[in-house]
Design an enzyme around this catalytic site. Structure first.
Site: not given
Ligand code: SAH
Length: 467
Positions: A290, A77, A419, A340, A161, A392, A319, A80, A71
């Site tokens: 994702q 930017c 992440c 969630e 992009c 997650d 999560y 990246c 790019c």
């Molecule tokens: N596992 C899913 C989402 C991961 S992202 C996937 O792969 O698509 C993290 C997620 O955690 C988000 O959806 C966010 O809304 C949620 N989150 C954030 N804080 C939280 C909490 N305290 N308890 C439960 N979920 C939560």
């Protein structure tokens, strides 16, 4: 060291933000746009007591790992940060970053590290992009869109992009032409005035369904019908993708959070569908999904492999977002309980599970830490003993209270999808420390490159119960 000083420096390392690190005169220099192995002439931009920020004025000796960025705007930017480093070196850097964080912040020594999962084609991988709209500084009266420059809210005009689908450029061009034709003003962050804030574009990578959402500082878009017409004239795109949803998102707050809570459909329903691992998922503008579908399948596959399921296990997916990981786990487990905090995501998760014919998934809106602590999901469901817990969390990681509850619940295995390897290391330390409840040990660690050319890296970790 003074501002604007020019310093010759060799780059030995890099930060997660992709800045080159070098040393000169007892100072540590963080040099923007320099890559490991370069010798550069750097101009100091922000001197501090023992370190300074700088940017490349001239590359004196180019690193063997330096590549021409795909790019032309890669340097200005803020998106990246690593495009000038050869992709294999980016992967090596990220793998090393995870190892270093687990060592330094987690206190681990023998790390069962497996090779990072890279991409074969590390461009145009994103299924979601958010473009701020602003007023051009060069041409008064004209609108601009693209991405913010690093650490500022100055918009760098980038329509195409290299991480997003090429068709997004046509969509942006149509929206800006429409806005200029009708003299619709861009939102002004400083004054809180103006109408057009952001364009959000999402696509179903497999389904080819496209969703376009205009974020506005108001509830009404003048001449909205004409915008819909203009956009639909582009669809289907040459690659076969089709616009299935056009909507407005209302954000009247003085905030740099991009999306407001309300979505007003202009064309089609306010969501699209995508297929991942053979399951169909409904994606709305507000729910988390994702952004790199090619890598997501590998990431979830790794999580399922680490979970080591035989079909008899009770699994918690904490999560869980719209229930994607739960779906991947369900065929291998007895029951999956997804938790969630965002209610809309749980509605999507239930809807998805029903559409995909899953009978063994159960979804609950709650904070992960509250559920585990209260000892039940809701008034009607007693807390069952989990054999495996998958977490997650967002970048900030898990609440310490949840980690202690996991130790109290004592599942055989914990799979941590992270992440941010810094918060991952902090949390693993708690799960593996001496103390009350079950104690875990690191069994497998596998990074996955979900975000090529940026400093971010995803990691999947398997913990097995030790005591
Ligand atoms: N596992 C899913 C989402 C991961 S992202 C996937 O792969 O698509 C993290 C997620 O955690 C988000 O959806 C966010 O809304 C949620 N989150 C954030 N804080 C939280 C909490 N305290 N308890 C439960 N979920 C939560």
């Amino acid at each position: 060291m003074q501002k604007n000083d020019l310093i010759k420096v060799h780059i030995e390392d890099m930060t997660n933000d992709g800045e080159g690190i070098g040393h000169s005169d007892g100072f540590t220099l963080f040099v923007k746009d320099a890559v490991i192995g370069d010798t550069v002439l750097a101009r100091v931009t922000r001197p501090k007591k023992t370190y300074a920020y700088a940017r490349v004025e001239q590359v004196l000796v180019s690193s063997p790992d330096r590549v021409a960025p795909a790019c032309p705007k890669a340097r200005s930017c803020g998106g990246c940060r690593m495009q000038e480093l050869a992709y294999e070196k980016q992967l090596a850097f990220k793998e090393d970053l995870v190892r270093r964080n687990l060592t330094r912040l987690g206190g681990f020594s023998d790390i069962p590290m497996e090779p990072i999962i890279g991409m074969e084609e590390p461009f145009r991988y994103r299924n979601k992009a958010q473009y701020p709209i602003g007023t051009s500084k060069k041409e008064p009266g004209r609108l601009t869109t693209g991405f913010y420059a690093g650490r500022t809210h100055d918009i760098i005009d980038i329509r195409d992009c290299m991480l997003a689908p090429a068709r997004n450029a046509d969509i942006l061009r149509a929206i800006l032409a429409f806005a200029e034709e009708h003299h619709l003003p861009a939102y002004d962050e400083a004054a809180g005035t103006g109408l057009l804030r952001h364009v959000l574009i999402r696509e179903g990578f497999t389904s080819g369904e496209v969703l376009i959402c205009l974020v506005i500082n108001g509830r009404k878009l003048p001449k909205a019908g004409q915008l819909v017409e203009k956009l639909l004239a582009l669809s289907p795109f040459p690659d076969g993708a089709e616009i299935k949803s056009i909507c407005l998102n209302v954000n009247e707050k003085r905030t740099n959070v991009i999306l407001g809570n309300e979505v007003l459909p202009l064309f089609g329903p306010p969501f699209i569908f995508d297929t991942l691992g053979g399951f169909s998922f409904r994606i709305s503008p507000l729910s988390f999904y994702q952004v790199n579908p090619v890598q997501t399948v590998k990431l979830y596959g790794t999580a399922v492999e680490f979970a080591g399921l035989t079909g008899n296990e009770t699994v918690f997916d904490l999560y869980c977002g719209i229930g994607t990981i739960s779906h991947f786990l369900a065929p291998h487990a007895k029951d999956v309980y997804g938790v969630e905090i965002v209610p809309e995501a749980i509605l999507d998760a239930k809807e998805n599970a029903a559409r995909n014919g899953l009978k063994s998934t159960h979804f609950f809106t709650a904070a992960a830490e509250d559920v585990a602590e209260r000892g039940y999901f809701d008034e009607h469901t007693p807390l069952v003993r989990p054999d495996v817990i998958v977490v997650d969390p967002p970048r900030k990681g898990c609440e310490a209270s949840l980690l202690h509850t996991i130790r109290a619940l004592a599942p055989d295995r914990v799979v941590y999808v992270s992440c941010d390897s810094a918060t991952l290391a902090r949390d693993l330390k708690i799960l593996c420390a001496e103390g009350e409840g079950a104690r875990y040990e690191l069994a497998r660690v596998r990074p996955c490159d979900m975000f090529p050319h940026t400093g971010h890296v995803e990691t999947v970790v398997l913990l097995t119960r030790n005591t």
